[in-house]
Design a protein around this motif. Structure first.
Motif, short mmCIF file in Angstrom:
data_model
loop_
_atom_site.label_atom_id
_atom_site.label_comp_id
_atom_site.label_asym_id
_atom_site.label_seq_id
_atom_site.Cartn_x
_atom_site.Cartn_y
_atom_site.Cartn_z
N MET A 107 3.98 52.93 38.55
CA MET A 107 4.71 52.32 39.39
C MET A 107 4.51 53.29 41.02
O MET A 107 3.99 52.43 42.14
CB MET A 107 5.93 51.82 39.22
N ASP A 108 4.58 54.41 41.11
CA ASP A 108 5.29 55.69 42.23
C ASP A 108 3.99 55.75 42.99
O ASP A 108 3.92 55.34 44.00
CB ASP A 108 5.27 56.72 41.56
N GLN A 109 2.26 55.85 41.77
CA GLN A 109 1.01 56.18 42.55
C GLN A 109 0.31 55.11 42.60
O GLN A 109 -0.59 55.74 43.56
CB GLN A 109 1.02 56.99 41.47
N ILE A 110 0.52 54.04 42.55
CA ILE A 110 -0.15 52.68 42.71
C ILE A 110 0.32 51.51 42.93
O ILE A 110 0.17 50.59 44.14
CB ILE A 110 -0.99 52.76 41.31
N VAL A 111 1.08 51.00 42.98
CA VAL A 111 1.65 49.49 42.58
C VAL A 111 2.49 49.67 44.01
O VAL A 111 2.24 49.08 45.21
CB VAL A 111 3.04 49.21 41.65
N TYR A 112 3.82 50.84 44.05
CA TYR A 112 4.14 50.33 45.39
C TYR A 112 3.63 50.81 46.89
O TYR A 112 3.49 50.02 47.44
CB TYR A 112 5.53 51.80 45.61
N PRO A 113 2.02 52.38 46.78
CA PRO A 113 1.24 52.22 48.10
C PRO A 113 0.69 51.48 48.29
O PRO A 113 0.20 51.30 49.46
CB PRO A 113 0.97 54.06 47.21
N GLY A 114 0.39 50.64 46.41
CA GLY A 114 -1.15 49.36 47.22
C GLY A 114 -0.22 48.49 47.81
O GLY A 114 -0.29 47.87 48.08
N LEU A 115 1.19 48.36 47.56
CA LEU A 115 1.84 46.59 48.11
C LEU A 115 1.94 47.30 49.58
O LEU A 115 2.15 46.63 50.40
CB LEU A 115 3.40 46.84 47.55
N ARG A 116 2.76 48.42 50.08
CA ARG A 116 2.26 48.89 51.45
C ARG A 116 1.40 49.11 52.34
O ARG A 116 1.05 48.70 53.48
CB ARG A 116 3.31 50.90 50.96
N ARG A 117 -0.07 49.29 51.41
CA ARG A 117 -1.21 48.95 52.26
C ARG A 117 -1.81 47.47 52.40
O ARG A 117 -1.84 47.53 53.37
CB ARG A 117 -2.13 49.69 51.06
N MET A 118 -0.96 46.88 51.95
CA MET A 118 -1.19 45.47 51.64
C MET A 118 -0.35 45.09 53.09
O MET A 118 -0.14 43.32 53.27
CB MET A 118 -1.03 44.73 50.71
N GLY A 119 0.38 45.63 53.17
CA GLY A 119 1.99 45.17 54.68
C GLY A 119 3.10 44.20 53.79
O GLY A 119 4.12 44.27 54.63
N PHE A 120 3.11 44.75 52.34
CA PHE A 120 4.21 44.13 51.48
C PHE A 120 5.47 45.78 51.77
O PHE A 120 5.63 46.43 51.25
CB PHE A 120 4.09 43.35 50.35
N MET A 121 6.77 45.67 51.88
CA MET A 121 7.44 46.68 51.81
C MET A 121 8.55 45.75 50.75
O MET A 121 8.91 44.95 50.65
CB MET A 121 7.64 47.29 54.14
N PHE A 122 7.84 46.84 49.76
CA PHE A 122 8.71 46.59 48.56
C PHE A 122 9.93 47.41 48.71
O PHE A 122 9.73 48.73 47.96
CB PHE A 122 7.94 46.93 47.19
N THR A 123 10.96 47.35 49.66
CA THR A 123 12.23 48.15 49.52
C THR A 123 13.13 48.71 48.64
O THR A 123 13.20 47.32 47.79
CB THR A 123 12.70 47.96 50.79
N PRO A 124 13.88 49.73 48.77
CA PRO A 124 14.62 49.78 47.28
C PRO A 124 15.31 48.34 46.84
O PRO A 124 15.79 48.07 45.42
CB PRO A 124 15.22 51.42 47.99
N LEU A 125 15.68 47.62 47.86
CA LEU A 125 16.70 46.47 47.55
C LEU A 125 16.33 45.18 46.67
O LEU A 125 16.55 44.54 46.07
CB LEU A 125 17.49 46.08 48.92
N LYS A 126 14.72 45.50 47.05
CA LYS A 126 13.93 44.22 47.09
C LYS A 126 13.36 44.51 45.18
O LYS A 126 13.75 43.76 44.97
CB LYS A 126 13.11 44.27 47.89
N ARG A 127 13.34 46.09 45.36
CA ARG A 127 13.16 46.32 43.74
C ARG A 127 14.45 46.53 42.57
O ARG A 127 13.93 45.59 41.79
CB ARG A 127 12.64 47.68 43.71
N ILE A 128 15.22 46.41 43.48
CA ILE A 128 16.55 46.01 42.37
C ILE A 128 16.44 44.55 41.98
O ILE A 128 16.74 44.24 40.95
CB ILE A 128 17.55 46.43 42.87
#
Length: 209
Positions: A26-47
């Motif tokens: 999640m830390d190295q692939i999923v979250y950075p990948g989502l950011r590169r695609m323009g989707f901000m997977f913020t902490p509140l969205k993750r919860i």
């Protein structure tokens, strides 16, 4: 269920194993990948996602339990068949893997992120207190678990998992509805300077310097 030479302990340990495996993913692939695609997977969205994934885990458990009862010779007295007659449902124990893995992923989204959020957004000298309050929420989850003890035996296990799934989905929806406005301020909150909580009339260490 058919163990196939596999110990029950191995299946139970899929939850911590999924945490060990998926946290770096999640830390190295999923979250950075989502950011590169323009989707901000913020902490509140993750919860919020954590609640939803937890609900999916419980749906998986409910469906699995339904088929355990359906394929068991004793119907919904599956444990009686196993203990008294040595008969079990013709289903592989690995079917339960989905439930444990989804539960682990939900913990990554919800539990781990809540601790991160509590630490990063709290004043520096209140981080321990805020994290303690965050962990205190486990009391309520334990209380809910205790309230469902009456459903944790045959023939009510389907209801046990089903109610847990409903509570997870309701909790996720309620959490998002009460926090979505705060989520919109995530960037602003991240730009706030480090702060200290000080009692009225008491000078902080920085002020004394």
């Amino acid at each position: 269920m058919k163990l196939g030479g596999i110990s029950n302990d191995i299946i139970n340990n899929l939850n911590p194993l999924s945490l060990i495996i998926f946290i770096p993913i999640m830390d190295q692939i999923v979250y950075p990948g989502l950011r590169r695609m323009g989707f901000m997977f913020t902490p509140l969205k993750r919860i919020t996602a954590g609640f939803i994934v937890a609900g999916c885990a419980m749906i998986s458990a409910t469906v699995t339990q339904y088929y355990i009862y359906k394929k068991n010779l004793c119907g919904k007295d599956a444990n009686y068949c196993l203990e008294k007659e040595g008969k079990y449902s013709d289903i592989s124990v690995w079917v339960q893997a989905a439930t444990y893995i989804l539960a682990g992923i939900s913990e990554i989204f919800a539990s781990v992120t809540s601790l991160e959020f509590a630490f990063t957004k709290a004043p520096r000298n209140m981080r321990s207190l805020v994290q303690a309050v965050s962990l205190f929420m486990n009391v309520f989850s334990s209380a809910l678990g205790q309230a469902l003890v009456g459903l944790s035996a045959d023939p009510l296990l389907e209801w046990n998992y089903g109610v847990a799934a409903i509570l997870a989905f309701v909790g996720g929806i309620g959490f998002w509805l009460t926090n979505y406005k705060l989520d919109q301020e995530e960037d602003r909150l991240n730009l706030l300077p480090q702060s200290h909580f000080a009692q009225v009339g008491v000078r902080s260490r920085d002020e004394e310097k």
